[in-house]
Write a protein that holds these residues in place. Structure first.
Motif, mmCIF file in Angstrom:
data_model
loop_
_atom_site.group_PDB
_atom_site.id
_atom_site.type_symbol
_atom_site.label_atom_id
_atom_site.label_comp_id
_atom_site.label_asym_id
_atom_site.label_seq_id
_atom_site.Cartn_x
_atom_site.Cartn_y
_atom_site.Cartn_z
ATOM 1 N N ALA A 1 -0.063 38.251 134.437
ATOM 2 C CA ALA A 1 -0.438 38.106 133.029
ATOM 3 C C ALA A 1 -0.976 39.436 132.531
ATOM 4 N N GLY B 1 -2.154 41.217 128.509
ATOM 5 C CA GLY B 1 -2.320 40.932 127.095
ATOM 6 C C GLY B 1 -1.673 41.965 126.200
ATOM 7 N N GLU C 1 -3.950 34.201 132.963
ATOM 8 C CA GLU C 1 -3.995 34.586 131.554
ATOM 9 C C GLU C 1 -5.432 34.722 131.064
ATOM 10 N N SER D 1 -7.405 38.232 129.854
ATOM 11 C CA SER D 1 -8.072 38.369 128.553
ATOM 12 C C SER D 1 -9.473 38.930 128.691
ATOM 13 N N GLU E 1 -9.531 30.626 127.622
ATOM 14 C CA GLU E 1 -8.193 30.056 127.495
ATOM 15 C C GLU E 1 -7.940 29.473 126.104
ATOM 16 N N ILE F 1 -5.827 31.803 123.893
ATOM 17 C CA ILE F 1 -4.462 32.188 124.239
ATOM 18 C C ILE F 1 -3.493 31.371 123.399
ATOM 19 N N VAL G 1 2.395 32.565 125.507
ATOM 20 C CA VAL G 1 2.763 33.429 126.623
ATOM 21 C C VAL G 1 4.240 33.787 126.463
ATOM 22 N N MET H 1 -0.219 36.603 125.377
ATOM 23 C CA MET H 1 -0.157 37.039 126.765
ATOM 24 C C MET H 1 1.295 37.202 127.201
ATOM 25 N N ASP I 1 3.923 37.388 130.510
ATOM 26 C CA ASP I 1 4.164 37.124 131.932
ATOM 27 C C ASP I 1 5.350 37.981 132.361
ATOM 28 N N ALA J 1 -1.080 28.792 129.007
ATOM 29 C CA ALA J 1 -1.632 29.432 130.191
ATOM 30 C C ALA J 1 -1.722 28.453 131.352
#
Length: 359
Positions: free
Chosen positions: A34, A36, A140, A144, A311, A314, A317, A340, A342, A356
């Protein structure tokens, strides 16, 4: 490995195959799960930071150690880790007293060397900079913490010394600003959130902001003074602009503390700051530049206790291909949370953005 790369300042990034890094002496290679997408990445792409080209951005990350360099004592292959975006050298007087975030020999993934918009990233001085991820915290959420939450936490706790019951004005309800709202509420403060995006203000309200103010041309400082009975004790500029910084400073009560978190790039010279108010009201103007690994336990304790839940910020992703498309227009976006990336996820147009999840 696959990575987001751009070859010139302001050039359109693309995703390409590049050589994977080797672990430096004293450092490690992390397989990134993960990372950001942050406004600071856009600042580097736009030429506001000195970087070597071609360049791979990305500075807030979490993953699993895949290779360990010579001299590393604390970290084996297989450990789940995150890292502050400022990595100290581990040897200077500032690092030795726990202030690695201002190390004069610091390294920053995504700025001083290739970063984490890639399947793998090299990190230096591992024994000084790495932070273990608790089992209850997702990759994630851990990523952060490395920039937005850590900077907001350090700004409010380490720099402004925020006390329970004080008023905080947070200008900007993006990733850093919303992090500041959450941290301030976890510490028992009262919060006024300011933004031009009604959606972002809605999120700020859902996260506990006591008041929200839309920056729609109104006199923001006057509104804050009315709401707080004389001005806030602490103000945060989480955007980085002359107007947002000025509004935050003018929102303070006498002897208040201003924390400048958003970067203030010089436009036509140095940014103008209302120093007349700073002097006349004896305001403290404080910079906040991330947080060293040794200060993570206090923030992680809030996360593990449930008082702080990163979380919740977020929003989605995405994969590397989408990250390459988003980076050049990130300054025009109005996110009401964090995006985020991946890097292990391959593009699939039919697949929805996932939430996440700890891998």
């Amino acid at each position: 490995m696959r990575a987001v790369v751009y070859d010139a300042i302001g050039a359109i990034p693309d995703v390409r195959e590049v050589p994977a890094p080797n672990a430096p002496d004293g450092g490690v290679v992390v397989r990134v799960h993960a990372t950001g997408l942050c406004r600071s990445d856009w600042h580097a792409w736009a030429g506001h930071d000195e970087i070597a080209l071609p360049h791979v951005p990305g500075h807030e990350l979490a993953g699993v150690i895949s290779e360990v360099g010579a001299g590393v004592e604390k970290w084996p292959v297989g450990d789940s880790v995150t890292v502050p975006f400022v990595c100290g050298c581990g040897r200077c007087e500032w690092c030795l007293r726990g202030d690695a975030q201002v190390c004069p020999h610091q390294r920053q993934p995504g700025f001083t060397h290739w970063g984490s918009f890639a399947e793998y990233v090299a990190l230096h001085a591992a024994d000084t900079n790495l932070v273990a991820i608790p089992r209850s915290v997702s990759f994630e959420a851990a990523a952060s913490l490395g920039c937005r939450f850590a900077t907001a936490y350090r700004g409010l706790v380490g720099r402004a010394r925020l006390a329970e019951g004080e008023w905080v004005t947070v200008v900007g309800a993006g990733g850093v600003g919303l992090s500041a709202v959450m941290i301030a509420k976890a510490l028992g403060a009262r919060v006024v959130a300011v933004d031009r995006n009604p959606g972002a203000l809605g999120v700020a309200g859902s996260l506990g902001a006591d008041h929200v103010l839309e920056a729609d041309g109104r006199d923001i400082p006057a509104a804050v003074h009315e709401l707080t009975g004389g001005g806030s004790h602490v103000a945060v500029d989480a955007v980085g602009g002359e107007l947002t910084s000025s509004d935050a400073i003018h929102s303070l009560r006498r002897r208040g503390r201003h924390v400048q978190i958003g970067l203030l790039p010089p436009v036509g010279g140095h940014p103008r700051v209302p120093m007349a108010r700073v002097i006349a009201w004896e305001l403290d103007v404080l910079g906040s530049h991330g947080m060293s690994a040794v200060d993570y336990p206090g923030m992680l304790a809030l996360v593990e206790s449930g008082a702080l839940n990163p979380e919740r910020l977020i929003e989605r992703v995405i994969d590397l291909d989408e990250a390459a498309r988003m980076l050049p227009v990130f300054d025009q976006a109005a996110p009401a949370g964090m995006t985020m990336i991946d890097p292990q996820r391959r593009a699939d147009p039919a697949a929805p953005c996932r939430r996440a999840e700890r891998l």
